[in-house]
Design a protein around this motif. Structure first.
Motif, short mmCIF file in Angstrom:
data_model
loop_
_atom_site.label_atom_id
_atom_site.label_comp_id
_atom_site.label_asym_id
_atom_site.label_seq_id
_atom_site.Cartn_x
_atom_site.Cartn_y
_atom_site.Cartn_z
N GLY A 92 -6.66 -4.87 -8.88
CA GLY A 92 -6.60 -4.07 -10.09
C GLY A 92 -6.45 -2.57 -9.86
N ALA A 93 -6.25 -2.16 -8.62
CA ALA A 93 -6.16 -0.73 -8.31
C ALA A 93 -4.83 -0.15 -8.81
CB ALA A 93 -6.28 -0.51 -6.80
N LEU A 94 -4.81 1.17 -8.97
CA LEU A 94 -3.56 1.84 -9.32
C LEU A 94 -2.58 1.80 -8.15
CD1 LEU A 94 -1.87 3.80 -11.18
CD2 LEU A 94 -3.04 5.69 -10.00
N LEU A 95 -3.13 1.93 -6.94
CA LEU A 95 -2.30 2.11 -5.75
C LEU A 95 -2.30 0.85 -4.88
CD1 LEU A 95 -3.75 5.61 -4.78
CD2 LEU A 95 -1.73 5.14 -6.19
N GLY A 96 -1.11 0.44 -4.47
CA GLY A 96 -1.01 -0.71 -3.57
C GLY A 96 -0.46 -0.30 -2.22
N GLY A 97 -0.14 -1.29 -1.43
CA GLY A 97 0.31 -1.04 -0.06
C GLY A 97 1.73 -0.51 0.05
N HIS A 98 2.43 -0.48 -1.05
CA HIS A 98 3.75 0.16 -1.12
C HIS A 98 3.86 0.87 -2.47
CE1 HIS A 98 4.63 -3.00 2.00
NE2 HIS A 98 5.15 -1.93 2.58
N PRO A 99 4.62 1.94 -2.54
CA PRO A 99 4.69 2.70 -3.80
C PRO A 99 5.35 1.87 -4.91
CG PRO A 99 5.72 3.90 -1.97
CD PRO A 99 5.48 2.50 -1.50
N GLU A 100 4.87 2.06 -6.11
CA GLU A 100 5.50 1.41 -7.26
C GLU A 100 5.71 2.43 -8.36
OE1 GLU A 100 5.29 -2.66 -8.29
OE2 GLU A 100 3.36 -2.83 -7.28
N ALA A 101 6.79 2.20 -9.12
CA ALA A 101 7.24 3.19 -10.08
C ALA A 101 6.27 3.40 -11.24
CB ALA A 101 8.61 2.79 -10.62
N HIS A 102 5.28 2.52 -11.39
CA HIS A 102 4.31 2.74 -12.47
C HIS A 102 3.26 3.78 -12.10
CE1 HIS A 102 1.08 0.53 -10.47
NE2 HIS A 102 1.99 -0.37 -10.13
N ILE A 103 3.23 4.18 -10.85
CA ILE A 103 2.26 5.18 -10.39
C ILE A 103 2.78 6.56 -10.76
CG2 ILE A 103 1.14 6.16 -8.35
CD1 ILE A 103 1.64 3.36 -7.00
N PRO A 104 1.98 7.39 -11.42
CA PRO A 104 2.47 8.72 -11.78
C PRO A 104 2.96 9.48 -10.55
CG PRO A 104 0.39 8.28 -12.87
CD PRO A 104 0.60 7.15 -11.90
N GLY A 105 4.18 10.00 -10.62
CA GLY A 105 4.76 10.75 -9.51
C GLY A 105 5.63 9.93 -8.59
N VAL A 106 5.56 8.61 -8.70
CA VAL A 106 6.41 7.75 -7.86
C VAL A 106 7.67 7.42 -8.65
CG1 VAL A 106 6.62 5.49 -6.74
CG2 VAL A 106 4.47 6.77 -6.57
N GLU A 107 8.82 7.72 -8.07
CA GLU A 107 10.09 7.54 -8.78
C GLU A 107 10.58 6.10 -8.73
OE1 GLU A 107 11.58 9.68 -10.61
OE2 GLU A 107 10.59 11.56 -10.02
N ALA A 108 10.37 5.44 -7.59
CA ALA A 108 10.95 4.11 -7.42
C ALA A 108 10.03 3.24 -6.58
CB ALA A 108 12.32 4.20 -6.74
N SER A 109 10.03 1.97 -6.89
CA SER A 109 9.26 1.02 -6.10
C SER A 109 10.01 0.75 -4.81
CB SER A 109 9.07 -0.29 -6.87
OG SER A 109 8.38 -0.04 -8.07
N THR A 110 9.37 0.99 -3.70
CA THR A 110 10.01 0.80 -2.40
C THR A 110 9.06 0.03 -1.49
OG1 THR A 110 9.15 2.93 -1.67
CG2 THR A 110 11.39 2.92 -2.55
N GLY A 111 9.52 -0.23 -0.31
CA GLY A 111 8.70 -0.99 0.63
C GLY A 111 9.62 -1.94 1.37
N ALA A 112 10.39 -2.71 0.58
CA ALA A 112 11.53 -3.40 1.19
C ALA A 112 12.46 -2.27 1.64
CB ALA A 112 12.20 -4.31 0.17
N LEU A 113 12.82 -2.26 2.90
CA LEU A 113 13.53 -1.09 3.44
C LEU A 113 15.01 -1.08 3.06
CD1 LEU A 113 11.78 -1.00 6.92
CD2 LEU A 113 11.36 0.50 4.95
N GLY A 114 15.55 0.11 3.04
CA GLY A 114 16.97 0.26 2.76
C GLY A 114 17.32 0.35 1.29
N HIS A 115 16.32 0.54 0.43
CA HIS A 115 16.58 0.61 -1.01
C HIS A 115 16.59 2.04 -1.55
CE1 HIS A 115 16.13 -3.73 -2.23
NE2 HIS A 115 15.72 -3.76 -0.98
N GLY A 116 15.83 2.93 -0.93
CA GLY A 116 15.64 4.26 -1.51
C GLY A 116 16.90 5.10 -1.56
N LEU A 117 17.71 5.02 -0.52
CA LEU A 117 18.89 5.89 -0.49
C LEU A 117 19.95 5.47 -1.51
CD1 LEU A 117 20.06 8.42 0.60
CD2 LEU A 117 20.94 7.17 2.57
#
Lengths: 269, 305
Positions: A92-117
């Motif tokens: 139930g935490a706000l923050l998980g082991g990889h960034p997700e876009a629902h977190i204030p200040g996080v633009e995109a959910s990433t973690g699977a590599l090669g997606h951000g660019l």
């Protein structure tokens, strides 16, 4: 390059998060500290009280497993309460082991590599279509550069002359298994990136002044995307973790580990 | 049908300044009129599907509505993780116009056919999947597409497909269309198989078996109520699809009936569980798979006993 009090404070917040959550990617977060610190302290035009401010600069941590460094900066800037750090990965935490876009200040959910660019290319095109001054920053890992999608996106960024896009490579030379040069060699990395049509700069990724000097002056070239190859040390700031692949990720992070890390953090130059 | 979809992108782009078009490496001259009229919203990005999906996601995050067109299998198998993470996880308004759904590309072999596209996309939360029956319905589906929340997969057939829907049928997402009132048998079909269903229904009628056709243009979300109600008094419900029997319309209907606790005698007709190197035409492959109207009739009669 010695670490100063602010870098120590951010690393200390990362240790708090590791201890509180009982797990996390250690080495990747520590190597990123000066990069995200310089971005959020002196480069990015963002508003913590208005995370979706349309005119903001966009920053994507494509190497999402380094998220504890990003979380520390976002908490420090007031995007969410610092107390959230110590709950990371808990139910139930706000923050998980990889960034997700629902977190204030996080633009995109990433973690699977090669997606951000690829997403960054789209954001940069959107800013151009909107005639917005927003700039886009994407932080990738050097291990992540094994993903073909990154190179597809570099082709696209060069084709579209996305000077509003800056890619920062956290080049710590290591990936999960071991050294990048042994697992899937990237050398000569700056030459490859240059050949893909980018304006490339190399910098000591732990040198705050040097990072500020480079990132304060992007785009480097009005007709090309910028790539900053930031040479870093995986696990930087905690001597017994530096360059040790076994500290890539700890699924069971103990209080003893936290105590040892804190002690080392104070003593590591 | 593809021409209708592509032309509609230009039309929608005229109406809505946020609509952009992204192609991979399409045939020469595609959407030249749009490229000329609004070059800044026309992108032809080469053979780089992973980048294209992410790029569309970035554009959609800032309010644009990208319509992507390339071959169905390259939009599904090739960049599945990008579709899942970039589009579905972020629930972005990106539209995937998937050319050659099913066995359209039969002569090009199994690398180009999309026999499992709906199955793999059905598994993704937030994804909407439509498979129009003909060019007219494609235009209506494209009209509706602007307002669909989240990613949308639009399965495109071969072209010059028989026109079996009419303007008065309209197009309401998730609402099946009655093409023929149910009889002893009800065909529940999707995409161009609805035209085959109508022909098979005629053959069955000639053999003394009344047969209705319910055209399900939206595979996800499925019209649960419509299918249950329409099949209420039928002896046999037959699903028909140009798709593997694993995970497509037939699976969705079977799952739905089980979940609803509704018992219906069910015959699922679709493509076999094998890669198809049959070549020939789409019709040849459908025939070999027992999906040509005469074979459909025989299979239904055999099941009715």
């Amino acid at each position: 390059m010695k670490q100063d009090d602010r870098s120590r404070r951010i690393r200390s917040m990362i240790i708090d998060a590791l201890e509180g959550g009982g797990r996390g990617h250690v080495g990747a977060a520590l190597s990123l500290v000066e990069i995200v610190r310089v971005l959020y302290d002196s480069v990015l035009r963002v508003r913590p009280s208005e995370p979706r401010w349309p005119e903001r600069d966009r920053c994507i941590l494509s190497k999402g497993h380094g998220c504890l460094a990003l979380y520390a900066l976002l908490a420090d800037k007031g995007f969410f309460p610092v107390a959230e750090l110590k709950r990371q990965c808990k139910a139930g935490a706000l923050l998980g082991g990889h960034p997700e876009a629902h977190i204030p200040g996080v633009e995109a959910s990433t973690g699977a590599l090669g997606h951000g660019l690829p997403i960054g290319v789209g954001l940069a095109l959107a800013a151009r279509l909107d005639r917005r001054q927003s700039r886009v920053f994407v932080i990738v890992g050097d291990g992540e550069l094994g993903e073909g999608s990154v190179w597809e996106s570099l082709l696209a960024a060069a084709k579209h002359r996305l000077s509003n896009l800056t890619v920062i490579v956290d080049a710590n030379g290591m990936q999960s298994y071991g050294l990048v040069k042994d697992v899937l060699d990237l050398d000569p990395l700056p030459a490859k990136l240059e050949a893909f049509g980018c304006a490339v700069r190399e910098v000591d990724g732990h040198d705050v002044s040097a990072l500020e000097a480079i990132l304060a002056n992007v785009p480097r070239d009005a007709s090309r995307p910028t790539v900053v190859v930031a040479r870093t040390v995986k696990g930087r700031g905690v001597d017994f973790i530096e360059n040790d692949a076994s500290w890539h990720h700890k699924a069971q992070f103990t209080k003893e580990m936290a105590a040892r890390m804190r002690q080392s953090l104070e003593q590591t130059p | 049908m593809r021409a209708a979809a592509i032309e509609m992108v230009h039309e929608l782009a005229r109406r809505n300044p946020k609509v952009v078009f992204i192609g991979s490496d399409l045939g020469s001259g595609v959407l030249d009129a749009m490229k000329k009229e609004m070059p800044e919203r026309f992108f032809m990005e080469g053979v780089s599907e992973a980048n294209i999906i992410g790029m569309a996601a970035g554009l959609a995050m800032d309010g644009y509505i990208p319509y992507i067109n390339t071959i169905a299998t390259f939009l599904t198998r090739r960049c599945f993780e990008q579709v899942a993470v970039d589009l579905c996880l972020h629930r972005l308004k990106v539209r995937l116009i998937a050319s050659g759904g099913g066995v359209v590309y039969a002569p090009l072999g199994p690398t180009h056919m999309a026999a499992e596209d709906m199955a793999i996309l059905r598994a993704l939360p937030n994804m909407t999947i439509v498979a129009p029956a003909d060019a007219g319905e494609m235009r209506r589906a494209m009209e509706a597409s602007l307002d669909v929340a989240g990613p949308l997969y639009i399965r495109v057939a071969k072209g010059n497909d028989p026109v079996v829907t009419r303007a008065e049928h309209g197009f309401t997402l998730g609402r099946a269309i009655r093409l023929r009132a149910p009889g002893r048998v009800l065909f529940v079909s999707t995409g161009v198989m609805s035209s085959r269903a109508l022909v098979a229904a005629d053959l069955l009628a000639a053999a003394g078996v009344s047969c209705g056709v319910l055209h399900v243009h939206t595979i996800k979300p499925l019209d649960r109520e419509g299918i249950v109600a329409e099949s209420k008094s039928c002896e046999l419900l037959v699903t028909l699809e140009e798709h593997t029997l694993m995970g497509g319309l037939g699976s969705a209907v079977a799952e739905m009936l089980a979940d609803e606790g509704v018992a219906r005698p069910l015959l699922r007709l679709g493509l076999p569980d094998r890669f198809m190197s049959d070549y020939g035409s789409q019709d040849n492959v459908l025939e070999r798979a027992g999906l040509a109207p005469p074979a459909i009739k025989e299979r239904v009669l055999a099941r009715l006993g």
